[in-house]
Design a protein around this motif. Structure first.
Motif, mmCIF file in Angstrom:
data_model
loop_
_atom_site.group_PDB
_atom_site.id
_atom_site.type_symbol
_atom_site.label_atom_id
_atom_site.label_comp_id
_atom_site.label_asym_id
_atom_site.label_seq_id
_atom_site.Cartn_x
_atom_site.Cartn_y
_atom_site.Cartn_z
ATOM 1 N N ILE A 184 23.056 35.465 7.080
ATOM 2 C CA ILE A 184 22.172 36.450 6.740
ATOM 3 C C ILE A 184 21.607 35.944 5.314
ATOM 4 O O ILE A 184 20.448 36.049 5.011
ATOM 5 C CB ILE A 184 22.704 37.855 6.528
ATOM 6 N N SER A 197 19.407 32.920 5.623
ATOM 7 C CA SER A 197 18.068 33.014 6.194
ATOM 8 C C SER A 197 17.021 33.711 5.051
ATOM 9 O O SER A 197 15.972 33.603 4.905
ATOM 10 C CB SER A 197 18.081 33.400 7.521
ATOM 11 N N THR A 198 17.841 34.859 4.657
ATOM 12 C CA THR A 198 16.977 35.503 3.713
ATOM 13 C C THR A 198 16.638 34.971 2.433
ATOM 14 O O THR A 198 15.593 35.071 2.031
ATOM 15 C CB THR A 198 17.696 36.842 3.344
ATOM 16 N N ALA A 208 16.127 31.718 2.084
ATOM 17 C CA ALA A 208 15.097 30.893 2.564
ATOM 18 C C ALA A 208 13.718 31.819 2.558
ATOM 19 O O ALA A 208 12.624 31.015 2.081
ATOM 20 C CB ALA A 208 15.440 30.278 3.882
ATOM 21 N N ALA A 209 13.807 32.784 2.982
ATOM 22 C CA ALA A 209 12.496 33.596 3.206
ATOM 23 C C ALA A 209 11.994 34.113 1.699
ATOM 24 O O ALA A 209 10.855 34.708 1.629
ATOM 25 C CB ALA A 209 12.975 35.106 4.088
ATOM 26 N N LYS A 246 21.595 48.355 17.133
ATOM 27 C CA LYS A 246 21.053 48.679 15.904
ATOM 28 C C LYS A 246 20.075 47.812 15.444
ATOM 29 O O LYS A 246 19.668 47.489 14.380
ATOM 30 C CB LYS A 246 22.464 48.874 14.818
ATOM 31 N N GLY A 247 19.677 46.795 16.353
ATOM 32 C CA GLY A 247 18.641 45.989 15.832
ATOM 33 C C GLY A 247 19.008 44.834 14.878
ATOM 34 O O GLY A 247 18.156 44.335 14.236
ATOM 35 N N VAL A 248 20.421 44.444 14.916
ATOM 36 C CA VAL A 248 20.958 43.386 13.899
ATOM 37 C C VAL A 248 20.687 42.122 14.851
ATOM 38 O O VAL A 248 20.956 41.884 16.015
ATOM 39 C CB VAL A 248 22.322 43.465 13.528
ATOM 40 N N ALA A 249 20.370 40.979 14.252
ATOM 41 C CA ALA A 249 20.182 39.801 14.798
ATOM 42 C C ALA A 249 21.491 39.320 15.241
ATOM 43 O O ALA A 249 22.385 39.384 14.723
ATOM 44 C CB ALA A 249 19.317 38.836 14.056
ATOM 45 N N GLU A 303 20.894 33.501 16.751
ATOM 46 C CA GLU A 303 19.741 33.741 16.189
ATOM 47 C C GLU A 303 19.308 33.333 14.753
ATOM 48 O O GLU A 303 18.567 32.766 14.456
ATOM 49 C CB GLU A 303 19.225 35.037 16.538
ATOM 50 N N LEU A 304 20.337 34.120 14.063
ATOM 51 C CA LEU A 304 20.060 33.771 12.627
ATOM 52 C C LEU A 304 20.526 32.445 12.124
ATOM 53 O O LEU A 304 19.872 31.863 11.298
ATOM 54 C CB LEU A 304 21.309 34.619 11.892
ATOM 55 N N ILE A 355 17.428 30.376 12.630
ATOM 56 C CA ILE A 355 16.452 30.630 11.654
ATOM 57 C C ILE A 355 16.647 29.954 10.568
ATOM 58 O O ILE A 355 15.706 29.407 9.826
ATOM 59 C CB ILE A 355 16.342 32.442 11.327
ATOM 60 N N GLU A 373 15.763 26.255 11.088
ATOM 61 C CA GLU A 373 14.169 26.257 10.981
ATOM 62 C C GLU A 373 13.693 26.283 9.531
ATOM 63 O O GLU A 373 12.687 25.631 9.284
ATOM 64 C CB GLU A 373 13.539 27.440 11.969
#
Lengths: 169, 75
Positions: free
Chosen positions: A24, A27-28, A30-31, A108-111, A115-116, A119, A122
């Motif tokens: 988490i 990836s964040t 990097a974003a 709860k919509g958590v990746a 998947e993480l 990302i 990538e």
């Protein structure tokens, strides 16, 4: 734009719950246009395996809320205290808890962890596998995903010394 | 406002709205606007932090019916 920051993390644990923080934050970061390096060591090394199947165990995490991921809201809010007798002795209890936690994350919509991790790859997060851990646990390079590096403590410390943030997870 | 692209992050939880927003804004040209709709209450503060770090200003935002809408201009 702010000057580029560097984040360095040491991921030392490989269970499902502990797989989340490095991926988490990686990836964040990097974003947020940060340069990210993660050094995977000891049990954390397993997070780089091609066959990624992290599990979670309640016996090692006594504060874990034991809640159900399905049913009406009042039911999902209930906590199910589990005696150690059950946690430690019921066969496949860890697999059950792992499945429940994955289901909850999904609801709860958590990746997911794969998947993480994708990302992170990538986004160009630099991932370094601990060579020593690989030798100790008997893994070989082809057990791991492509695009990673293999190095040791000195490399981790050098990157850490040049980074703005250093996290040990 | 001239919205170039819309991104639906409803139902997604931290950090997915940020990751998807970053990916979407990378495809835009400078000055173009991305509209992001999210339901994660944490995304309000997180989107501000992301905006400050990356230099892509949030030019407008509103909320209602449990949805948070951000208009982000590529910086």
């Amino acid at each position: 734009m702010a000057t580029q920051k560097k984040l360095m993390m040491i991921a030392s644990r490989g269970s499902l719950d502990w797989a989340y923080p490095p991926f988490i934050l990686g990836s964040t970061a990097a974003a947020l246009d940060m340069e990210v390096s993660i050094f995977f060591t000891f049990y954390g090394l397993t997070l780089l395996l091609k066959d990624l199947k992290p599990k979670v165990t309640p016996s090692g995490n006594p504060a874990m809320p034991m809640k159900m991921p399905f049913g009406p809201k009042w039911f999902q809010g209930l906590n199910w205290p589990m005696p150690n007798m059950i946690i430690n002795n019921v066969p496949f209890f860890d697999s059950f808890v792992t499945a429940m936690m994955k289901k909850t994350f999904k609801n709860k919509g958590v990746a997911s962890i794969p998947e993480l991790r994708d990302i992170c790859v990538e986004a160009g997060v630099k991932m370094i596998a601990c060579q020593m851990t690989m030798d100790v646990f008997g893994f070989s390079k082809h057990d791991f995903i492509d695009g990673i590096e293999f190095a040791g403590a000195a490399t981790a410390l050098e990157i850490g010394s040049e980074s703005d943030m250093q996290f040990f997870l | 406002m001239n919205v170039k692209e819309e991104l639906d992050c409803r139902g997604m939880n931290c950090p997915l709205p940020i990751l998807k927003t970053k990916k979407a804004i990378d495809h835009l040209a400078q000055g173009e606007v991305l509209k992001v709709t999210a339901t994660d209450p944490g995304s309000c503060n997180d989107m501000d932090a992301w905006s400050r770090r990356t230099g892509n200003p949030i030019v407008d935002k509103n909320e209602g019916n449990g949805e948070y809408v951000f208009f982000i201009k590529k910086g």
